[in-house]
Motif scaffolding. Sequence first.
Motif, PDB file in Angstrom:
ATOM      1  N   HIS A  18      -4.792   4.097  -9.994  1.00  0.00           N
ATOM      2  CA  HIS A  18      -5.153   5.272  -9.191  1.00  0.00           C
ATOM      3  C   HIS A  18      -5.145   4.927  -7.711  1.00  0.00           C
ATOM      4  O   HIS A  18      -4.503   5.605  -6.897  1.00  0.00           O
ATOM      5  CB  HIS A  18      -6.532   5.762  -9.647  1.00  0.00           C
ATOM      6  CG  HIS A  18      -7.113   6.875  -8.840  1.00  0.00           C
ATOM      7  ND1 HIS A  18      -8.338   7.400  -9.122  1.00  0.00           N
ATOM      8  CD2 HIS A  18      -6.682   7.564  -7.762  1.00  0.00           C
ATOM      9  CE1 HIS A  18      -8.632   8.366  -8.266  1.00  0.00           C
ATOM     10  NE2 HIS A  18      -7.633   8.473  -7.421  1.00  0.00           N
ATOM     11  N   TYR A  19      -5.836   3.853  -7.344  1.00  0.00           N
ATOM     12  CA  TYR A  19      -5.942   3.482  -5.937  1.00  0.00           C
ATOM     13  C   TYR A  19      -4.608   3.006  -5.373  1.00  0.00           C
ATOM     14  O   TYR A  19      -4.299   3.274  -4.210  1.00  0.00           O
ATOM     15  CB  TYR A  19      -7.014   2.412  -5.748  1.00  0.00           C
ATOM     16  CG  TYR A  19      -8.419   2.972  -5.676  1.00  0.00           C
ATOM     17  CD1 TYR A  19      -8.878   3.869  -6.647  1.00  0.00           C
ATOM     18  CD2 TYR A  19      -9.275   2.631  -4.667  1.00  0.00           C
ATOM     19  CE1 TYR A  19     -10.158   4.387  -6.585  1.00  0.00           C
ATOM     20  CE2 TYR A  19     -10.566   3.139  -4.601  1.00  0.00           C
ATOM     21  CZ  TYR A  19     -11.001   4.020  -5.565  1.00  0.00           C
ATOM     22  OH  TYR A  19     -12.257   4.535  -5.497  1.00  0.00           O
ATOM     23  N   VAL A  23      -3.040   4.792  -2.165  1.00  0.00           N
ATOM     24  CA  VAL A  23      -2.721   4.079  -0.920  1.00  0.00           C
ATOM     25  C   VAL A  23      -1.234   4.210  -0.588  1.00  0.00           C
ATOM     26  O   VAL A  23      -0.868   4.453   0.570  1.00  0.00           O
ATOM     27  CB  VAL A  23      -3.164   2.602  -1.008  1.00  0.00           C
ATOM     28  CG1 VAL A  23      -2.600   1.781   0.135  1.00  0.00           C
ATOM     29  CG2 VAL A  23      -4.682   2.513  -1.034  1.00  0.00           C
ATOM     30  N   LEU A  24      -0.367   4.079  -1.597  1.00  0.00           N
ATOM     31  CA  LEU A  24       1.074   4.201  -1.350  1.00  0.00           C
ATOM     32  C   LEU A  24       1.452   5.596  -0.865  1.00  0.00           C
ATOM     33  O   LEU A  24       2.234   5.741   0.088  1.00  0.00           O
ATOM     34  CB  LEU A  24       1.865   3.843  -2.609  1.00  0.00           C
ATOM     35  CG  LEU A  24       1.851   2.372  -3.010  1.00  0.00           C
ATOM     36  CD1 LEU A  24       2.532   2.183  -4.362  1.00  0.00           C
ATOM     37  CD2 LEU A  24       2.502   1.511  -1.947  1.00  0.00           C
ATOM     38  N   VAL A  25       0.908   6.607  -1.500  1.00  0.00           N
ATOM     39  CA  VAL A  25       1.231   7.981  -1.096  1.00  0.00           C
ATOM     40  C   VAL A  25       0.645   8.277   0.283  1.00  0.00           C
ATOM     41  O   VAL A  25       1.307   8.877   1.130  1.00  0.00           O
ATOM     42  CB  VAL A  25       0.759   9.007  -2.150  1.00  0.00           C
ATOM     43  CG1 VAL A  25       0.920  10.430  -1.652  1.00  0.00           C
ATOM     44  CG2 VAL A  25       1.528   8.818  -3.458  1.00  0.00           C
ATOM     45  N   MET A  26      -0.586   7.814   0.521  1.00  0.00           N
ATOM     46  CA  MET A  26      -1.194   8.033   1.837  1.00  0.00           C
ATOM     47  C   MET A  26      -0.392   7.329   2.925  1.00  0.00           C
ATOM     48  O   MET A  26      -0.236   7.841   4.024  1.00  0.00           O
ATOM     49  CB  MET A  26      -2.647   7.548   1.857  1.00  0.00           C
ATOM     50  CG  MET A  26      -3.577   8.394   1.009  1.00  0.00           C
ATOM     51  SD  MET A  26      -3.674  10.112   1.520  1.00  0.00           S
ATOM     52  CE  MET A  26      -4.499   9.931   3.080  1.00  0.00           C
ATOM     53  N   VAL A  44      -2.613  12.664  -7.996  1.00  0.00           N
ATOM     54  CA  VAL A  44      -1.479  11.992  -8.641  1.00  0.00           C
ATOM     55  C   VAL A  44      -1.927  10.637  -9.195  1.00  0.00           C
ATOM     56  O   VAL A  44      -1.660  10.296 -10.352  1.00  0.00           O
ATOM     57  CB  VAL A  44      -0.295  11.826  -7.668  1.00  0.00           C
ATOM     58  CG1 VAL A  44       0.792  10.940  -8.265  1.00  0.00           C
ATOM     59  CG2 VAL A  44       0.277  13.184  -7.289  1.00  0.00           C
ATOM     60  N   GLY A  45      -2.627   9.863  -8.387  1.00  0.00           N
ATOM     61  CA  GLY A  45      -3.102   8.557  -8.826  1.00  0.00           C
ATOM     62  C   GLY A  45      -4.083   8.656  -9.985  1.00  0.00           C
ATOM     63  O   GLY A  45      -4.009   7.878 -10.945  1.00  0.00           O
ATOM     64  N   LEU A  83     -11.584  14.602 -12.907  1.00  0.00           N
ATOM     65  CA  LEU A  83     -10.612  14.836 -11.834  1.00  0.00           C
ATOM     66  C   LEU A  83     -11.103  15.917 -10.876  1.00  0.00           C
ATOM     67  O   LEU A  83     -10.978  15.777  -9.654  1.00  0.00           O
ATOM     68  CB  LEU A  83      -9.259  15.222 -12.427  1.00  0.00           C
ATOM     69  CG  LEU A  83      -8.129  15.475 -11.439  1.00  0.00           C
ATOM     70  CD1 LEU A  83      -7.824  14.232 -10.622  1.00  0.00           C
ATOM     71  CD2 LEU A  83      -6.886  15.927 -12.182  1.00  0.00           C
ATOM     72  N   ALA A  84     -11.685  16.981 -11.412  1.00  0.00           N
ATOM     73  CA  ALA A  84     -12.216  18.052 -10.564  1.00  0.00           C
ATOM     74  C   ALA A  84     -13.366  17.545  -9.697  1.00  0.00           C
ATOM     75  O   ALA A  84     -13.448  17.866  -8.499  1.00  0.00           O
ATOM     76  CB  ALA A  84     -12.669  19.233 -11.424  1.00  0.00           C
TER      77      ALA A  84
END
Length: 125
Positions: A18-19, A23-26, A44-45, A83-84
């Motif tokens: 998840h992280y 981090v990659l998407v951010m 997504v993560g 998730l919510a």
Amino acid sequence: MREFASYTCAGAVGTALHYTVFVLVMGAFSGAPSTSGAVWASTVGATLGAVTNYLLNYRFSFRSLRPHREAVPRFALVAAVSLAINAATLGALCAEGLPPLAAQLAATAAALVGGFPFNRYWSFA
């Protein structure tokens, strides 16, 4: 105790995924990421992490005999609620000015509350 330790390890693997995705998407955003960008990256993560958690928990943590057709929807409901909680907490904390990674750490803690008993006694029982 074995189940909880295994659940914790599975959670660590899912959280690491998840992280990593977060981090990659951010990092792909140029400039300062928006709150909605942080929530999207985290979602997504978290989704990829949830799939990983399901597989690890089904097979190793709980050694479930429940058919996947029953376990998947139950796990998915618990994961959707988590998730919510994660998205709402992350969005609120980012909107208050907390850096996205710090907000994600707090959101993860908020989303984990109650996950073990629901999965142990309902999803995989």
